[in-house]
Design a protein around this motif. Structure first.
Motif, short mmCIF file in Angstrom:
data_model
loop_
_atom_site.label_atom_id
_atom_site.label_comp_id
_atom_site.label_asym_id
_atom_site.label_seq_id
_atom_site.Cartn_x
_atom_site.Cartn_y
_atom_site.Cartn_z
N PRO A 132 -4.94 -11.52 -6.87
CA PRO A 132 -5.09 -10.32 -6.04
C PRO A 132 -5.88 -10.61 -4.77
CG PRO A 132 -5.62 -9.86 -8.34
CD PRO A 132 -5.49 -11.34 -8.22
N GLN A 133 -5.61 -9.82 -3.73
CA GLN A 133 -6.34 -9.97 -2.48
C GLN A 133 -7.79 -9.53 -2.65
OE1 GLN A 133 -4.96 -11.35 0.41
NE2 GLN A 133 -3.41 -11.86 -1.12
N PRO A 134 -8.73 -10.21 -2.00
CA PRO A 134 -10.16 -9.90 -2.19
C PRO A 134 -10.51 -8.45 -1.91
CG PRO A 134 -9.90 -11.96 -1.00
CD PRO A 134 -8.53 -11.36 -1.11
N ASP A 135 -9.86 -7.84 -0.90
CA ASP A 135 -10.22 -6.47 -0.56
C ASP A 135 -9.71 -5.46 -1.56
OD1 ASP A 135 -7.55 -6.78 0.08
OD2 ASP A 135 -7.68 -5.69 1.98
N LYS A 136 -8.91 -5.91 -2.53
CA LYS A 136 -8.43 -5.02 -3.59
C LYS A 136 -9.29 -5.13 -4.85
CE LYS A 136 -5.03 -4.31 -0.78
NZ LYS A 136 -5.05 -3.12 0.10
N LEU A 137 -10.23 -6.04 -4.84
CA LEU A 137 -11.05 -6.30 -6.02
C LEU A 137 -12.44 -5.70 -5.87
CD1 LEU A 137 -10.14 -10.08 -6.36
CD2 LEU A 137 -9.40 -8.29 -7.94
N THR A 138 -12.97 -5.19 -6.97
CA THR A 138 -14.35 -4.74 -6.99
C THR A 138 -15.26 -5.93 -7.27
OG1 THR A 138 -14.36 -4.26 -9.36
CG2 THR A 138 -13.60 -2.50 -7.88
N ASP A 139 -16.54 -5.78 -7.00
CA ASP A 139 -17.48 -6.85 -7.30
C ASP A 139 -17.48 -7.17 -8.78
OD1 ASP A 139 -18.20 -7.02 -4.65
OD2 ASP A 139 -19.98 -5.74 -4.85
N TYR A 140 -17.35 -6.15 -9.61
CA TYR A 140 -17.29 -6.35 -11.06
C TYR A 140 -16.10 -7.22 -11.44
CZ TYR A 140 -16.26 -5.20 -15.95
OH TYR A 140 -15.95 -5.26 -17.29
N MET A 260 -8.55 -1.40 -13.33
CA MET A 260 -7.42 -1.25 -12.41
C MET A 260 -7.69 -2.04 -11.13
SD MET A 260 -5.67 2.13 -10.67
CE MET A 260 -4.73 2.62 -12.12
N ILE A 261 -6.66 -2.77 -10.68
CA ILE A 261 -6.78 -3.58 -9.48
C ILE A 261 -6.27 -2.78 -8.28
CG2 ILE A 261 -6.11 -5.73 -8.35
CD1 ILE A 261 -5.57 -6.86 -11.17
N GLY A 262 -7.14 -2.52 -7.34
CA GLY A 262 -6.74 -1.77 -6.15
C GLY A 262 -6.47 -0.31 -6.46
N ALA A 263 -5.65 0.31 -5.61
CA ALA A 263 -5.37 1.74 -5.74
C ALA A 263 -4.28 1.99 -6.77
CB ALA A 263 -4.96 2.30 -4.39
N GLU A 264 -4.33 3.15 -7.38
CA GLU A 264 -3.30 3.52 -8.35
C GLU A 264 -1.93 3.55 -7.67
OE1 GLU A 264 -1.92 7.43 -10.97
OE2 GLU A 264 -4.01 7.26 -10.28
N GLY A 265 -0.96 2.94 -8.32
CA GLY A 265 0.40 2.94 -7.82
C GLY A 265 0.71 1.88 -6.79
N ARG A 266 -0.27 1.06 -6.41
CA ARG A 266 -0.06 0.05 -5.37
C ARG A 266 -0.27 -1.37 -5.87
NH1 ARG A 266 0.49 1.19 -0.09
NH2 ARG A 266 -0.27 -0.92 0.33
N LEU A 268 1.54 -3.62 -7.69
CA LEU A 268 2.60 -4.58 -7.41
C LEU A 268 2.87 -4.68 -5.92
CD1 LEU A 268 4.78 -6.52 -8.36
CD2 LEU A 268 6.30 -4.56 -8.71
N LEU A 269 2.87 -3.55 -5.23
CA LEU A 269 3.12 -3.54 -3.80
C LEU A 269 2.13 -4.44 -3.06
CD1 LEU A 269 4.78 -2.30 -1.47
CD2 LEU A 269 3.07 -0.47 -1.37
N ASP A 270 0.86 -4.38 -3.45
CA ASP A 270 -0.17 -5.18 -2.78
C ASP A 270 -0.03 -6.67 -3.08
OD1 ASP A 270 -1.31 -3.00 -1.57
OD2 ASP A 270 -2.77 -2.65 -3.17
N GLN A 271 0.59 -6.99 -4.21
CA GLN A 271 0.71 -8.39 -4.59
C GLN A 271 2.01 -9.05 -4.16
OE1 GLN A 271 -1.14 -8.27 -8.90
NE2 GLN A 271 -1.16 -10.34 -8.11
N LEU A 272 2.99 -8.25 -3.75
CA LEU A 272 4.29 -8.82 -3.39
C LEU A 272 4.16 -9.86 -2.27
CD1 LEU A 272 6.76 -5.79 -3.50
CD2 LEU A 272 6.70 -7.79 -5.02
N LYS A 273 3.22 -9.64 -1.36
CA LYS A 273 3.04 -10.58 -0.25
C LYS A 273 2.64 -11.97 -0.76
CE LYS A 273 -0.20 -7.93 1.31
NZ LYS A 273 -1.28 -7.32 2.16
N ASN A 274 2.03 -12.03 -1.94
CA ASN A 274 1.59 -13.31 -2.48
C ASN A 274 2.74 -14.11 -3.08
OD1 ASN A 274 -0.96 -12.43 -1.82
ND2 ASN A 274 -1.48 -11.82 -3.90
N PHE A 275 3.81 -13.41 -3.50
CA PHE A 275 4.90 -14.10 -4.16
C PHE A 275 5.63 -15.05 -3.21
CE2 PHE A 275 5.38 -10.36 -7.34
CZ PHE A 275 4.19 -10.72 -7.92
N GLY A 276 5.62 -14.72 -1.90
CA GLY A 276 6.23 -15.63 -0.94
C GLY A 276 5.51 -16.96 -0.92
#
Length: 417
Positions: A132-140, A260-266, A268-276
């Motif tokens: 996951p992208q760092p800005d989607k992760l909490t410190d925990y 939960m990673i990032g916002a609810e409902g987002r 997979l959307l937030d991670q799709l950029k990493n699959f490339g």
């Protein structure tokens, strides 16, 4: 370890001075840390080695798992395991082009060795491109799961693909429903890389929306000791008897809101950029393996004699080698150009798909040519080419099938809207 710039220095796509230094450091690390382990545990090498690595169920034996963990920890200490991760998570912040060049270099050697454990180039390990992208992760979340993975202390699995759905992950039966301050996840995942030994998973489940909608799919960290998650049947794949994958069943699996990673409902959307990025790295892997087989074929063609002449003087052999050499170079520059564009903020979807398509086809062709040139010896398990032939076939399926890549490419120039 030397730092590498996240962007290339110009349009030539040749390794920079920093990349050359890192490749040299990687070679030294293999000589210093990996080869002594290979000499001490040679029962895991050679034509019978891959069978000694697994128990009767196909799971990695505890002894071999400890070798893997040792190499990963040492690799993390040296900075190789986390090269693709952002600096704010303890990584090296290396861009796609630089990382893929080093990744190709890693795999341009005998595939039978332990060196493949040094770097993460697929969905195994948070050092890989699907983290996951760092800005989607909490410190925990960073402290509990991500940073320990980057240090080689934990192994993660990815719960995305499902038994009743194919290459489109937006069709998903797994659900997560809110219950107080917890989420209750139900569903079954398949082809979970490293699931038999994973310490935790990133599980994707639908929290809203309809089938086919990328929005509405959320992502969660789920620990192995969660009573609602169960590792099912191990899945063995071509080329390697180790059960790197398994079914994962989630039955009223409860996780707290903080998982939960990032916002609810987002998720997979937030991670799709990493699959490339994963597809670029797979292509670099294919090029590295193909280059190694090509070099072995050239050496064999120069030294193997039939009827008193080196077989390399045969025009059929020359033709196979010439075609393969051209294909390797074409694919190398294709993936490097795609990676360069990604590093410069573009989204080169079709070029990444073209690279993945050609990379997988290249590896399959290289293994086939290596067997053909080596003749009867090529199909014997004493040489690595028949194992390469089986393992290469998998590359046309993982991270998007050939057909999915062609569909992405076609959508670049066909417009039916």
């Amino acid at each position: 370890m030397a730092k590498a710039a996240a962007t290339p220095d110009g349009l030539h796509f040749e390794p920079s001075t920093e990349i050359k230094i890192i490749k040299k450091q990687l070679d030294e690390f293999i000589e210093r840390e990996v080869k002594p382990l290979e000499e001490e545990h040679d029962q895991y090498l050679g034509e019978d080695g891959m069978f000694n690595r697994a128990d009767e169920d196909g799971k990695m034996t505890p002894e071999f798992q400890e070798i893997r963990n040792t190499i990963r920890r040492k690799s993390a200490e040296a900075g190789f395991l986390s090269m693709a991760m952002p600096e704010e998570l303890g990584g090296e912040g290396m861009g796609d082009l630089a990382y893929s060049m080093v990744f190709e270099h890693l795999h341009n050697r005998n595939p039978d060795g332990f060196h493949r454990m040094i770097m993460s180039g697929d969905s195994e390990g948070m050092g890989g491109p699907v983290a996951p992208q760092p800005d989607k992760l909490t410190d925990y979340q960073k402290e509990k799961w991500v940073k320990p993975s980057i240090r080689g202390e934990l192994t993660n699995g990815m719960g995305l693909t499902e038994p009743d759905h194919g290459s489109d992950p937006t069709w998903m039966d797994s659900t997560a429903q809110k219950d107080g301050d917890e989420w209750v996840i139900n569903g079954t995942k398949t082809y979970n890389t490293m699931a038999p030994i994973a310490d935790f998973w990133v599980i994707h489940a639908r929290t809203s929306g309809e089938d086919g909608d990328v929005r509405g799919i959320s992502s969660f960290f789920v620990d192995r000791d969660n009573p609602g998650i169960e590792v099912g049947k191990y899945q063995r794949y071509m080329g390697d008897p180790l059960a790197h994958q398994a079914f994962v069943h989630l039955d009223d699996c409860r996780v707290p809101e903080e998982n939960m990673i990032g916002a609810e409902g987002r998720g997979l959307l937030d991670q799709l950029k990493n699959f490339g990025g994963a597809r670029v790295y797979i292509t670099a892997h294919c090029v590295g393996r193909s280059q190694w087989m090509f070099d072995k074929c050239v050496e064999y063609a120069e030294n193997r004699k039939t009827f008193g002449e080196p077989i390399g003087k045969n025009q059929f052999v020359q033709g196979m080698l010439a075609d393969l050499r051209a294909d390797i170079e074409q694919t190398r520059w294709l993936y490097r150009h795609a990676a360069w564009r990604a590093d410069n903020g573009e989204v080169p979807r079709w070029e990444i798909s073209a690279a993945k398509l050609r990379g997988a086809q290249l590896w399959n062709k290289a293994a086939d040519v290596a067997i053909q040139i080596h003749g009867g010896a090529g199909v014997m398990s004493s040489l690595p080419f028949e194992r390469e032939y089986r393992e290469a076939r998998m590359s046309r399926i993982v991270e998007g099938t050939d057909e999915i890549q062609k569909r992405t490419i076609a959508r670049e120039f066909l417009d039916f809207n």
